[in-house]
Write a protein that holds these residues in place. Structure first.
Motif, PDB file in Angstrom:
ATOM      1  N   VAL B 127      -7.491  47.905  -0.854  1.00 45.75           N
ATOM      2  CA  VAL B 127      -7.653  46.994  -0.615  1.00 45.75           C
ATOM      3  C   VAL B 127      -8.020  45.382  -1.366  1.00 45.75           C
ATOM      4  CG1 VAL B 127      -6.923  47.324   1.729  1.00 45.75           C
ATOM      5  CG2 VAL B 127      -8.643  46.890   0.921  1.00 45.75           C
ATOM      6  N   LYS B 128      -7.551  43.973  -1.488  1.00 46.09           N
ATOM      7  CA  LYS B 128      -8.421  43.114  -2.585  1.00 46.09           C
ATOM      8  C   LYS B 128      -8.423  42.472  -0.738  1.00 46.09           C
ATOM      9  CE  LYS B 128      -5.352  40.298  -4.200  1.00 46.09           C
ATOM     10  NZ  LYS B 128      -4.450  40.046  -4.718  1.00 46.09           N
ATOM     11  N   ASP B 129      -9.741  41.702  -0.970  1.00 44.31           N
ATOM     12  CA  ASP B 129     -10.410  40.856  -0.059  1.00 44.31           C
ATOM     13  C   ASP B 129     -10.228  39.551  -0.430  1.00 44.31           C
ATOM     14  OD1 ASP B 129     -11.930  40.019  -2.095  1.00 44.31           O
ATOM     15  OD2 ASP B 129     -14.131  41.113  -0.828  1.00 44.31           O
ATOM     16  N   ALA B 130     -10.154  38.361   0.221  1.00 43.42           N
ATOM     17  CA  ALA B 130     -10.177  37.242   0.019  1.00 43.42           C
ATOM     18  C   ALA B 130     -10.341  36.574  -1.625  1.00 43.42           C
ATOM     19  CB  ALA B 130     -10.903  36.282   0.947  1.00 43.42           C
ATOM     20  N   TYR B 131     -11.542  37.041  -2.143  1.00 41.70           N
ATOM     21  CA  TYR B 131     -11.987  36.794  -3.357  1.00 41.70           C
ATOM     22  C   TYR B 131     -11.656  37.684  -4.430  1.00 41.70           C
ATOM     23  CZ  TYR B 131     -15.688  34.748  -0.001  1.00 41.70           C
ATOM     24  OH  TYR B 131     -15.623  34.387   1.168  1.00 41.70           O
ATOM     25  N   GLY B 132     -10.270  38.606  -4.185  1.00 46.85           N
ATOM     26  CA  GLY B 132      -9.583  39.376  -5.179  1.00 46.85           C
ATOM     27  C   GLY B 132     -10.746  40.714  -5.420  1.00 46.85           C
ATOM     28  N   HIS B 133     -11.673  40.766  -5.183  1.00 49.02           N
ATOM     29  CA  HIS B 133     -12.434  42.278  -4.906  1.00 49.02           C
ATOM     30  C   HIS B 133     -11.512  43.631  -4.397  1.00 49.02           C
ATOM     31  CE1 HIS B 133     -15.681  40.277  -6.762  1.00 49.02           C
ATOM     32  NE2 HIS B 133     -16.462  39.168  -6.020  1.00 49.02           N
ATOM     33  N   LEU B 134     -11.587  44.587  -4.566  1.00 47.90           N
ATOM     34  CA  LEU B 134     -11.122  45.622  -4.329  1.00 47.90           C
ATOM     35  C   LEU B 134     -11.934  46.810  -3.505  1.00 47.90           C
ATOM     36  CD1 LEU B 134      -9.984  47.320  -7.389  1.00 47.90           C
ATOM     37  CD2 LEU B 134      -8.608  45.245  -6.076  1.00 47.90           C
ATOM     38  N   GLU B 135     -12.038  46.889  -2.144  1.00 50.73           N
ATOM     39  CA  GLU B 135     -12.544  47.844  -1.861  1.00 50.73           C
ATOM     40  C   GLU B 135     -11.158  48.978  -1.263  1.00 50.73           C
ATOM     41  OE1 GLU B 135     -13.990  46.326   2.104  1.00 50.73           O
ATOM     42  OE2 GLU B 135     -13.567  44.155   0.708  1.00 50.73           O
TER      43      GLU B 135
END
Lengths: 202, 193
Positions: B127-135
């Motif tokens: 997934v991508k979070d609101a800041y564009g980081h991947l998790e």
């Protein structure tokens, strides 16, 4: 002392055509064996090694997810194999039969309730017939949880269990869980359930 | 609105031997179809009767959520596969994977571990979070990361019905083979949106 995978009380093909030999072989030899090994790994070197499985499960909320999942998997399958037998099924006589009528009205009402519990458990889990306060109760639990666990909503002493993880039926029934549940009634070992009831009632 | 089973972007036999046509016949033709049918039946007379699928996934509970999310999850899962996939990410997605996981190999290892260790039925997600980081996240049963504000990029179905006919208890083998049919051009597109 390590927990041991119990031998099946019958041959892999003994429950045919309702449960096929291929399923039994993987289910007992791989899944149940896996839970047993992982349970032993999870409790190695701890005081839990000296405890009976029932006592471990009773306070499972204080233990690791590995003990909860594998301890449940170990116990649940132990019970599951013994409540099935070849040339079994039909309607229970004896105390179980009486108590089923008393608790649910009739055997067919019990059967419907138990089948619904098994069919409507979303995802992986188990359907149960338990004794709670002298009465019989039907319900289900998710994953490898069971009614002995302090974290379980359904409480009581299990006397009959049905595995509704997909691995229990997928090779033979695929998406047709209700058909598997219907056929389970042809292999229920009511004599063993009667024994389980008697020990639960003490 | 009436929900429909979307067409697969390939033939049932196209993903073999990673996923057999028999598995797809059941997984797509029976399970996915049943979730669509159940959803259509359950929403009648509820506030979700005219809702789109994403609204149902974000807001519904109980049976409507379970069936709606399973429709969404399966469509998302099936549409990332191709018999002729782009085998690795490039461009901005590749950069993000290296930034957040160290390397593509380390990402694959972490994702495979999440998929292998999810206990019971469920899904592993990139997934991508609101800041564009991947998790990487795990969700049980019908769980979907849209519910927690995350943007799904890739998912692996680890309900046993996804792999049992082909791999039985060997879930790690299924996950390992899964990589060879993931089309990274689809994941790049989702990342760029």
């Amino acid at each position: 002392m390590a927990f041991e995978l119990p031998k099946l009380p019958y041959a892999f093909n003994a429950l045919e055509p309702y449960i096929d030999a291929g399923t039994m072989e993987v289910h007992h030899g791989k899944h149940h064996a896996g839970y047993t090994n992982n349970l032993n790994g999870a409790i190695q070197g701890s005081s839990l090694e000296a405890m009976p499985i029932e006592a471990i499960l009773k306070d499972v909320s204080k233990l690791s997810p590995a003990v909860r999942n594998n301890g449940g998997g170990f116990y649940n399958h132990n019970l599951f194999w013994t409540v099935m037998a070849p040339n079994a099924g039909g309607e229970p006589q004896g105390e179980v039969g009486k108590l089923i009528n008393k608790s649910f009205g009739s055997f067919s009402e019990f059967k419907e309730k138990f089948s619904t519990a098994a069919a409507s458990r979303f995802g992986s889990g188990w359907a149960w017939l338990v004794v709670n306060d002298g009465k019989l109760v039907v319900g289900s639990t998710p994953n490898q949880d069971n009614p002995l666990m302090d974290i379980s909503e359904l409480k009581g002493s299990p006397i009959l269990a049905l595995d509704v993880w997909e691995h229990a039926y997928y090779l033979k029934y695929q998406n047709r869980r209700p058909e598997y549940i219907g056929n389970f009634f042809n292999v229920i070992n009511w004599a063993q359930v009667e024994k389980n009831l008697n020990s639960a009632l003490g | 609105m009436k929900h429909e089973l979307p067409k697969l972007p390939y033939a049932l036999e196209d993903l073999a031997p990673v996923i057999s046509s028999q598995t797809l016949e059941f997984h797509y033709g029976k399970h996915h179809q049943a979730y669509v049918n159940n959803l259509n039946n359950l929403i009648v007379g509820t506030k979700f009767e005219n809702a789109d699928l994403e609204t149902i996934v974000r807001e519904a509970d109980g049976g409507i959520f379970n069936n709606g999310a399973q429709v969404w999850n399966h469509t998302f899962y099936f549409s990332a596969f191709s018999p002729k996939p782009k085998a690795a990410p490039a461009g901005k997605l590749a950069e993000a994977i290296i930034a957040d996981f160290g390397s593509f190999e380390q990402f694959k290892e972490a994702f495979a571990k999440a998929a292998a260790t999810l206990f019971g039925s469920g899904w592993a997600w990139l997934v991508k979070d609101a800041y564009g980081h991947l998790e990487i996240v795990q969700e049980s049963n019908a769980g979907n990361p849209l519910r927690t504000g995350l943007t799904p990029l890739l998912t692996c179905d680890v309900w046993e019905h996804a792999y049992y006919l082909d791999y039985q208890n060997k879930r790690p083998d299924y996950i390992q083979e899964f990589w060879s049919i993931v089309d990274w051009s689809v994941v790049e597109y989702r990342f760029g949106k």
